[in-house]
Motif scaffolding. Sequence first.
Motif, mmCIF file in Angstrom:
data_model
loop_
_atom_site.group_PDB
_atom_site.id
_atom_site.type_symbol
_atom_site.label_atom_id
_atom_site.label_comp_id
_atom_site.label_asym_id
_atom_site.label_seq_id
_atom_site.Cartn_x
_atom_site.Cartn_y
_atom_site.Cartn_z
ATOM 1 N N ILE A 1 35.574 48.408 43.991
ATOM 2 C CA ILE A 1 36.238 48.352 45.207
ATOM 3 C C ILE A 1 36.195 49.795 45.887
ATOM 4 N N ASP A 2 36.037 49.822 47.302
ATOM 5 C CA ASP A 2 35.802 50.958 47.953
ATOM 6 C C ASP A 2 36.780 50.791 49.536
ATOM 7 N N GLU A 3 36.853 51.806 50.250
ATOM 8 C CA GLU A 3 37.465 51.489 51.517
ATOM 9 C C GLU A 3 37.209 50.501 52.275
ATOM 10 N N ASP A 4 35.973 49.838 52.210
ATOM 11 C CA ASP A 4 35.231 48.923 53.294
ATOM 12 C C ASP A 4 35.124 47.741 52.677
ATOM 13 N N GLY A 5 35.475 47.472 51.294
ATOM 14 C CA GLY A 5 35.370 46.038 50.587
ATOM 15 C C GLY A 5 35.138 46.204 49.012
ATOM 16 N N ALA A 6 34.860 45.102 48.474
ATOM 17 C CA ALA A 6 34.550 45.070 47.197
ATOM 18 C C ALA A 6 33.218 44.490 46.715
ATOM 19 N N GLU A 7 32.617 45.180 45.710
ATOM 20 C CA GLU A 7 31.299 44.589 45.041
ATOM 21 C C GLU A 7 31.855 43.511 44.008
ATOM 22 N N THR A 8 30.862 42.462 43.922
ATOM 23 C CA THR A 8 31.343 41.232 43.109
ATOM 24 C C THR A 8 30.061 40.974 42.370
ATOM 25 N N SER A 9 30.164 40.292 41.324
ATOM 26 C CA SER A 9 28.993 39.534 40.634
ATOM 27 C C SER A 9 28.291 38.765 41.446
ATOM 28 N N ALA A 10 28.651 38.423 42.549
ATOM 29 C CA ALA A 10 27.802 37.394 43.484
ATOM 30 C C ALA A 10 27.280 38.032 44.739
ATOM 31 N N GLU A 11 28.119 39.117 45.200
ATOM 32 C CA GLU A 11 27.535 39.637 46.454
ATOM 33 C C GLU A 11 28.532 40.778 46.909
ATOM 34 N N ARG A 12 28.373 41.514 47.980
ATOM 35 C CA ARG A 12 29.292 42.389 48.465
ATOM 36 C C ARG A 12 30.321 41.778 49.528
ATOM 37 N N ILE A 13 31.453 42.169 49.556
ATOM 38 C CA ILE A 13 32.328 41.606 50.553
ATOM 39 C C ILE A 13 33.051 42.480 51.611
ATOM 40 N N GLU A 14 32.830 42.487 52.565
ATOM 41 C CA GLU A 14 33.464 43.628 53.616
ATOM 42 C C GLU A 14 34.868 43.424 53.836
ATOM 43 N N GLY A 15 35.691 44.232 53.863
ATOM 44 C CA GLY A 15 37.081 44.107 54.212
ATOM 45 C C GLY A 15 38.069 44.735 53.541
ATOM 46 N N LEU A 16 39.425 44.837 53.853
ATOM 47 C CA LEU A 16 40.333 45.350 53.154
ATOM 48 C C LEU A 16 40.657 44.673 51.860
ATOM 49 N N THR A 17 40.878 45.484 50.738
ATOM 50 C CA THR A 17 40.966 44.528 49.404
ATOM 51 C C THR A 17 42.501 44.547 49.127
ATOM 52 N N LEU A 18 42.783 43.378 48.911
ATOM 53 C CA LEU A 18 44.431 43.187 48.037
ATOM 54 C C LEU A 18 44.287 42.792 46.510
ATOM 55 N N LEU A 19 44.779 43.288 45.736
ATOM 56 C CA LEU A 19 45.015 42.972 44.279
ATOM 57 C C LEU A 19 46.081 42.105 44.149
ATOM 58 N N ALA A 20 45.669 40.838 43.753
ATOM 59 C CA ALA A 20 46.821 39.903 43.263
ATOM 60 C C ALA A 20 46.521 39.412 41.890
ATOM 61 N N THR A 21 46.255 40.615 41.067
ATOM 62 C CA THR A 21 45.894 40.300 39.618
ATOM 63 C C THR A 21 47.098 40.488 38.738
ATOM 64 N N GLY A 22 48.215 39.765 38.865
ATOM 65 C CA GLY A 22 49.060 39.724 37.863
ATOM 66 C C GLY A 22 50.311 40.751 37.940
ATOM 67 N N GLN A 23 50.932 40.658 36.944
ATOM 68 C CA GLN A 23 52.256 41.657 36.770
ATOM 69 C C GLN A 23 52.188 42.532 35.261
ATOM 70 N N ARG A 24 52.823 43.672 35.604
ATOM 71 C CA ARG A 24 53.033 44.449 34.340
ATOM 72 C C ARG A 24 54.390 45.055 34.278
ATOM 73 N N PRO A 25 55.040 44.440 33.050
ATOM 74 C CA PRO A 25 56.320 45.058 32.825
ATOM 75 C C PRO A 25 56.669 46.377 33.017
ATOM 76 N N ASN A 26 57.907 46.563 33.661
ATOM 77 C CA ASN A 26 58.878 48.110 33.821
ATOM 78 C C ASN A 26 59.194 48.241 32.428
ATOM 79 N N SER A 27 58.436 48.854 31.276
ATOM 80 C CA SER A 27 58.996 48.761 30.095
ATOM 81 C C SER A 27 58.635 50.068 29.480
ATOM 82 N N GLU A 28 57.875 50.884 30.005
ATOM 83 C CA GLU A 28 57.288 52.311 29.366
ATOM 84 C C GLU A 28 58.574 53.175 28.846
ATOM 85 N N PHE A 29 59.649 53.286 29.396
ATOM 86 C CA PHE A 29 60.721 53.953 29.153
ATOM 87 C C PHE A 29 61.277 53.292 27.922
#
Length: 427
Positions: free
Chosen positions: A226-254
Amino acid sequence: MKCVVIGGGPAGRAAAMELAALENDVTILERKFIGGTCLNEGCMVVCGLNDVARFLDEARKLRDLGVVDLEYSADYRRIVAGVRETLSRIRHVTERETLDAGVEIIYADAEVSEGKVIAGDDELPYDRLIIATGARPGIPPIEGAEKAITYRDVLDLERIPEKLVIIGGGVIAAEFAGIFSSLGSDVTVVSRSEFLGKLDPLIRDYVMRKLLKDVRILENTSTTSIDEDGAETSAERIEGLTLLATGQRPNSEFLDGFVELRENGAVKVNERMETSRKHVYAAGDVTGGQGTTPVARMEGVVAGLNAAGVERRIDYRYLPYAISLGYDVGFIETGNPEGREAVIPGLAGPGSFWSVPEGKTGLNKVRIQDDGTAAAVYSVAPGARLIMPYLSLLMRMGVSMYEFEGFVETHPSTDGVYKLMRFLSRY
């Protein structure tokens, strides 16, 4: 009994209010805003943006049908300002409700140890501790991932993105794809597996063809960088702002070393929401469970009651779910593939009348077993999320769907599920 709850989201508030109702001395420690992710970054933000997106879709539809003449544009800064003002109002009510229930709120970070919690300069002893610290966006090990945004950053955008690349294939990805597509963005979703893969295939197909018809969806496609202008995928490069919607991580480190954690960082609990440490409970997203606000509240109630000495066990049967798109997508899925199925299109009614010309009134599907037990219920309709909790309760109570032969509905309604129930009760 002195009780400390770490986290002021749905799970923490539910636990705290149960404990306070039983005349315990209860303090919530919240690091930022009362209401948690749901109110401040998640569900309510989606509600605010999705209401605007739906309004714009309806405006375009009525204009294209020649019913009204409209000229309009969407100003994202004004939309965001309105969302933030509304969230602030809800937050104020939520805080007042919590205080009125007899719960003290301290805004500070927390450090835990045996028998006490450190909150800023305060040292709070406890007899019972409940951990409800929620979760945060999961960041996958993709090169340049730090250059993408997450749902936490959506309200910080200055304008509607011309092009948006959403990495992920679940509910969050689907909801933001629908919102920004309706707001005018050219949206591409990149899912490393099947998009909405846990959804019934027929309902999933309807969602992709009808509700997300203007969204480009790449399935079984990995994102390599991912860079400022888009994302590189296994199929092609896609231009645009990238938003990650890849699940959640518990706030449990402490909590590392204080209670037992699972491999994914979630706090390990039993059916009474007890952790590995005596008199310490956990509830909500920090336990890595279902990830919905109602379930978090349910877990908070169970944790609070058990902490107070009232025996309760969590029950995850027949949970209702919904996805917020142009229509609500509501469903209850037991995982049992057996039974008789029936499917009908959605009904014309409030919120769907003007969709009849384009054949987009929704979809309903029900599967029941021979004894009348519902195995699955699905509805795509303007009010689909409203009917699911009541069906969930009936299913928990063991009510046979055959009893729907005598069902009397309100009219007009877009609820087609009752028609399927009545049909299946006769055959």
